[in-house]
Design an enzyme around this catalytic site. Structure first.
Site, PDB file in Angstrom:
ATOM      1  N   ASP A 106      28.051  34.009  44.450  1.00 52.39           N
ATOM      2  CA  ASP A 106      28.801  34.486  43.317  1.00 52.39           C
ATOM      3  C   ASP A 106      28.116  35.587  42.624  1.00 52.39           C
ATOM      4  OD1 ASP A 106      30.272  32.447  40.991  1.00 52.39           O
ATOM      5  OD2 ASP A 106      29.524  34.606  40.472  1.00 52.39           O
TER       6      ASP A 106
ATOM      7  N   TYR B  14      47.502  42.033  39.075  1.00 51.62           N
ATOM      8  CA  TYR B  14      46.978  40.865  39.534  1.00 51.62           C
ATOM      9  C   TYR B  14      47.692  39.877  40.552  1.00 51.62           C
ATOM     10  CZ  TYR B  14      45.334  35.837  39.328  1.00 51.62           C
ATOM     11  OH  TYR B  14      45.119  34.368  39.483  1.00 51.62           O
TER      12      TYR B  14
ATOM     13  N   LYS C 152      46.594  39.500  44.807  1.00 49.50           N
ATOM     14  CA  LYS C 152      46.457  38.084  45.348  1.00 49.50           C
ATOM     15  C   LYS C 152      47.540  38.281  46.657  1.00 49.50           C
ATOM     16  CE  LYS C 152      43.646  35.646  43.083  1.00 49.50           C
ATOM     17  NZ  LYS C 152      42.393  34.866  43.484  1.00 49.50           N
TER      18      LYS C 152
ATOM     19  N   ASP D  59      55.520  37.763  30.100  1.00 46.85           N
ATOM     20  CA  ASP D  59      55.296  36.104  30.118  1.00 46.85           C
ATOM     21  C   ASP D  59      56.756  35.550  30.560  1.00 46.85           C
ATOM     22  OD1 ASP D  59      53.116  35.419  29.760  1.00 46.85           O
ATOM     23  OD2 ASP D  59      53.155  35.287  27.676  1.00 46.85           O
TER      24      ASP D  59
END
Ligand code: UDP
Length: 330
Positions: free
Chosen positions: A31, A141, A145, A285
């Site tokens: 980490d 974002y 991924k 959203d």
């Protein structure tokens, strides 16, 4: 198995570390502590303060600990920040994963579990969302991924012994270990912790982002999955993983709750009126996001234990009440 957990000091990683130990695995944590909390993991677990992009150091760690598999949680997670700083997200989330995978290739480690996100579906064409629902991420974002998901498929083609599982998370919530560990993001942007902060008086109120969505009560619907159930799926996934596997699973309970339902549940759990402001929509959203999770249930035998939203919120509440300042307990 000897398992390297990246992001092991983060919210989900710290729960995974405990679950892996409980199920008899040997864990090593990596980490960079940019967001993680050293206090969230037991002291007796080997811990490396290393960034994902330090390929050589990671290769050495993989070899020294004879690692068999990697669980990759370390990532930046804020949609809004990713829009403002796309290179930060592609650098950390995409290039960081490439560096980790490169170290794994050099050290001959061929099992990989990847934390992906429902954000890869963007504004989905259908709900519930299936694993086959079109991926159209709408922000950096989600794309950071989604690129990794595609890179994993390419690696699997080049190396038939490589096996991976991708878990696409819906809204992860709650806390484990009776409130000993929990969510401590800085800044916090997630609905449930913010609602609980309002209940505790740690903030003045909670703003509901939009009341004019095409949903029964006008607020957004999300699928909240308890962090303990989420990490259980990871343990099932890593144990099932074989060379040649390319598995993709949604992780949600398959039922949605609206923002208003979360507020009502939080009121019941805390016994407090939640001071609420009704505001405008937050950009990006989607109205409703919830999973069809039949695939992970059928193929890995996953059965979420915490499907009652009040129970999920109560577990988070225990953590926040016991740690009003998060991991800053001194
Ligand atoms: N939300 C809200 N107020 C807040 C934070 C979130 O109304 O202060 C809403 C948000 O619009 C979404 C839901 O709560 O519909 C869950 O948001 P969160 O940021 O927790 O997770 P996301 O779904 O964005 O991953």
């Amino acid at each position: 198995m000897n398992i390297l957990v990246t992001g092991g000091a983060g919210y989900i990683g710290s729960h995974a570390v405990r679950k892996l130990r409980e199920t008899g695995h040997s864990v090593v944590i990596l980490d960079n502590l940019s967001y993680g909390h050293r206090e969230s993991v037991p002291n007796d677990i080997p811990f490396y303060h290393v960034d994902l992009r330090e390929t050589d150091r990671i290769e050495t760690i993989l070899r020294e600990h004879q690692i068999n598999a990697v669980m990759h949680f370390a990532a930046l997670i804020s949609v809004g920040e990713s829009v403002e700083k796309p290179l930060l997200y592609y650098g950390n989330n995409t290039l960081g994963a490439v560096s980790l995978l490169e170290a794994m290739e050099r050290a001959g480690v061929r099992r990989f579990v990847f934390s992906s996100t429902a954000a890869v579906y963007g504004e989905p064409e259908e709900t519930p969302i299936f694993e086959t629902t079109q991926r159209h991420p709408i922000n950096p974002y989600g794309r950071s991924k989604w690129f990794v998901e595609q890179i994993l498929q390419d690696i699997a083609v080049s190396d038939p012994q490589f096996g991976f599982v991708v878990f696409r998370y819906f809204n992860v919530a709650g806390a484990g270990e009776g409130g000993l560990i929990g969510e401590d993001h800085r800044p916090e942007t997630h609905l449930i912790p913010l609602v609980l902060f309002a209940a505790m008086g740690k903030r003045d109120n909670i703003t509901v982002f939009g009341t004019d969505y095409p949903t029964p009560d006008g607020t957004c619907i999300r699928d909240y999955v308890h962090v303990d159930d989420l990490v259980t799926a990871h343990v099932l996934g890593i144990e099932a993983l074989r060379g040649g596997d390319a598995r993709f699973y949604n992780l949600g309970i398959g039922r949605g709750y609206s923002v208003r339902e979360i507020l009502d549940a939080a009121k019941n759990v805390t016994g407090t009126e939640i001071p609420t402001v009704f505001g405008s929509r937050r950009e990006g959203d989607p109205a409703r996001l919830f999973a069809n999770s039949d695939k992970v249930r059928k193929e890995l035998g996953w059965e979420p234990q915490h499907t009652n939203i009040e129970e999920i919120i109560a577990s988070a509440w225990r953590w926040h009440i016991a740690h009003p300042d998060g991991y800053n307990i001194l």
